[in-house]
Write a protein that holds these residues in place. Structure first.
Motif, PDB file in Angstrom:
ATOM      1  N   LEU A   1       0.829  -1.214   0.000  1.00  0.00           N
ATOM      2  CA  LEU A   1       0.000   0.000   0.000  1.00  0.00           C
ATOM      3  C   LEU A   1       0.859   1.258   0.000  1.00  0.00           C
ATOM      4  N   GLY A   2       2.027   1.191   0.621  1.00  0.00           N
ATOM      5  CA  GLY A   2       2.897   2.354   0.723  1.00  0.00           C
ATOM      6  C   GLY A   2       3.854   2.523  -0.438  1.00  0.00           C
ATOM      7  N   LEU A   3       3.924   1.550  -1.339  1.00  0.00           N
ATOM      8  CA  LEU A   3       4.846   1.639  -2.467  1.00  0.00           C
ATOM      9  C   LEU A   3       4.234   2.452  -3.600  1.00  0.00           C
ATOM     10  N   GLN A   4       5.069   3.221  -4.281  1.00  0.00           N
ATOM     11  CA  GLN A   4       4.609   4.009  -5.417  1.00  0.00           C
ATOM     12  C   GLN A   4       4.443   3.080  -6.613  1.00  0.00           C
ATOM     13  N   LYS A   5       3.226   2.996  -7.124  1.00  0.00           N
ATOM     14  CA  LYS A   5       2.933   2.077  -8.223  1.00  0.00           C
ATOM     15  C   LYS A   5       2.737   2.839  -9.527  1.00  0.00           C
ATOM     16  N   ASP A   6       2.969   2.140 -10.634  1.00  0.00           N
ATOM     17  CA  ASP A   6       2.712   2.739 -11.937  1.00  0.00           C
ATOM     18  C   ASP A   6       1.267   2.458 -12.339  1.00  0.00           C
ATOM     19  N   SER A   7       0.901   2.809 -13.558  1.00  0.00           N
ATOM     20  CA  SER A   7      -0.486   2.659 -14.008  1.00  0.00           C
ATOM     21  C   SER A   7      -0.912   1.200 -14.137  1.00  0.00           C
ATOM     22  N   SER A   8       0.044   0.272 -14.220  1.00  0.00           N
ATOM     23  CA  SER A   8      -0.305  -1.149 -14.328  1.00  0.00           C
ATOM     24  C   SER A   8      -0.406  -1.826 -12.960  1.00  0.00           C
ATOM     25  N   GLY A   9      -0.134  -1.091 -11.891  1.00  0.00           N
ATOM     26  CA  GLY A   9      -0.224  -1.663 -10.546  1.00  0.00           C
ATOM     27  C   GLY A   9       1.085  -2.238 -10.034  1.00  0.00           C
ATOM     28  N   GLY A  10       2.146  -2.167 -10.815  1.00  0.00           N
ATOM     29  CA  GLY A  10       3.455  -2.661 -10.396  1.00  0.00           C
ATOM     30  C   GLY A  10       4.292  -1.548  -9.792  1.00  0.00           C
ATOM     31  N   PHE A  11       5.350  -1.943  -9.103  1.00  0.00           N
ATOM     32  CA  PHE A  11       6.278  -0.951  -8.558  1.00  0.00           C
ATOM     33  C   PHE A  11       7.685  -1.267  -9.038  1.00  0.00           C
ATOM     34  N   GLN A  12       8.544  -0.270  -8.934  1.00  0.00           N
ATOM     35  CA  GLN A  12       9.882  -0.367  -9.518  1.00  0.00           C
ATOM     36  C   GLN A  12      10.905  -0.868  -8.515  1.00  0.00           C
ATOM     37  N   MET A  13      11.736  -1.795  -8.978  1.00  0.00           N
ATOM     38  CA  MET A  13      12.940  -2.206  -8.247  1.00  0.00           C
ATOM     39  C   MET A  13      14.110  -1.698  -9.075  1.00  0.00           C
ATOM     40  N   VAL A  14      14.992  -0.955  -8.462  1.00  0.00           N
ATOM     41  CA  VAL A  14      16.136  -0.405  -9.176  1.00  0.00           C
ATOM     42  C   VAL A  14      17.410  -0.914  -8.523  1.00  0.00           C
ATOM     43  N   SER A  15      18.332  -1.366  -9.354  1.00  0.00           N
ATOM     44  CA  SER A  15      19.613  -1.871  -8.883  1.00  0.00           C
ATOM     45  C   SER A  15      20.723  -1.161  -9.656  1.00  0.00           C
ATOM     46  N   TYR A  16      21.825  -0.887  -8.974  1.00  0.00           N
ATOM     47  CA  TYR A  16      22.956  -0.166  -9.582  1.00  0.00           C
ATOM     48  C   TYR A  16      24.228  -0.975  -9.427  1.00  0.00           C
ATOM     49  N   THR A  17      25.121  -0.758 -10.322  1.00  0.00           N
ATOM     50  CA  THR A  17      26.491  -1.241 -10.157  1.00  0.00           C
ATOM     51  C   THR A  17      27.396  -0.333 -10.979  1.00  0.00           C
ATOM     52  N   ALA A  18      28.621  -0.237 -10.578  1.00  0.00           N
ATOM     53  CA  ALA A  18      29.604   0.557 -11.308  1.00  0.00           C
ATOM     54  C   ALA A  18      30.894  -0.246 -11.376  1.00  0.00           C
ATOM     55  N   PHE A  19      31.640  -0.031 -12.424  1.00  0.00           N
ATOM     56  CA  PHE A  19      32.905  -0.745 -12.591  1.00  0.00           C
ATOM     57  C   PHE A  19      33.804   0.053 -13.520  1.00  0.00           C
ATOM     58  N   MET A  20      35.050  -0.318 -13.535  1.00  0.00           N
ATOM     59  CA  MET A  20      36.005   0.284 -14.467  1.00  0.00           C
ATOM     60  C   MET A  20      36.362  -0.769 -15.496  1.00  0.00           C
ATOM     61  N   ASN A  21      36.227  -0.405 -16.766  1.00  0.00           N
ATOM     62  CA  ASN A  21      36.620  -1.338 -17.822  1.00  0.00           C
ATOM     63  C   ASN A  21      38.106  -1.654 -17.693  1.00  0.00           C
ATOM     64  N   GLU A  22      38.419  -2.899 -17.866  1.00  0.00           N
ATOM     65  CA  GLU A  22      39.809  -3.331 -17.754  1.00  0.00           C
ATOM     66  C   GLU A  22      40.666  -2.611 -18.810  1.00  0.00           C
ATOM     67  N   PRO A  23      41.785  -2.046 -18.368  1.00  0.00           N
ATOM     68  CA  PRO A  23      42.680  -1.419 -19.355  1.00  0.00           C
ATOM     69  C   PRO A  23      43.368  -2.489 -20.205  1.00  0.00           C
ATOM     70  N   VAL A  24      43.870  -2.066 -21.343  1.00  0.00           N
ATOM     71  CA  VAL A  24      44.546  -3.004 -22.256  1.00  0.00           C
ATOM     72  C   VAL A  24      45.861  -3.438 -21.701  1.00  0.00           C
TER      73      VAL A  24
END
Length: 173
Positions: free
Chosen positions: A150-173
């Motif tokens: 009930l407390g989650l922000q839902k979109d028009s389809s009734g679902g809610f968003q899960m967001v995941s992040y990651t960061a990395f450095m591309n391996e140098p040559v």
């Protein structure tokens, strides 16, 4: 007549039923809320795991042909219980500018009520660059009208968003 009424008032049969009727709905609401919270946490952890495993190939640069669809497939393959993962997941891969830190815009998520998918950025970057990967998946709550959903922000389809992040450095040559 007053004798029947006084016997009815003094009768203690059914008192356990009254306690059950009062306590049971509260207890079931609590159990369903805990179950929903645990399931959301499990899905979030599995999305994080799938994203970390899938970006390993991107980070090492072992597959130069990797694109949005193949990376999405790898995330979904490594995330066991995410239902409709292929349909409801969007990935963004952008190069980070050291001066501006993480992207400040909102995560692009799919809107299941629309036929048009949002525009996404997929730039695997050059060697030695710092990359930021953001995954957004729309999921449906198990009990949409109870507890935490009930407390989650839902979109028009009734679902809610899960967001995941990651960061990395591309391996140098």
């Amino acid at each position: 007549m007053s004798g029947n009424f006084s016997r009815f008032i003094k009768d203690q049969g059914g008192t356990a039923t009254i306690e059950f009727v009062i306590v049971f709905p509260v207890l079931m609401w609590f159990v369903m809320m805990v179950f929903e919270t645990g399931f959301i946490a499990t899905r979030t952890v599995l999305l994080e795991r799938g994203l970390d495993i899938a970006t390993r190939e991107l980070r090492l640069g072992t597959d130069p042909t990797i694109d949005h669809d193949s990376l999405k497939q790898a995330v979904c393959d490594n995330s066991a219980i995410l239902v409709n993962c292929e349909r409801d997941l969007i990935l963004e891969v952008v190069e980070l500018d050291i001066a501006s830190a993480y992207p400040q815009n909102q995560a692009n998520c799919i809107d299941r009520s629309e036929e048009i998918a949002p525009t996404i950025t997929f730039n695997p970057g050059a060697r030695g660059t710092i990359m930021f990967v953001r995954a957004c998946m729309v999921i449906d709550p198990i009990f949409p009208g109870l507890g935490i959903s009930l407390g989650l922000q839902k979109d028009s389809s009734g679902g809610f968003q899960m967001v995941s992040y990651t960061a990395f450095m591309n391996e140098p040559v």
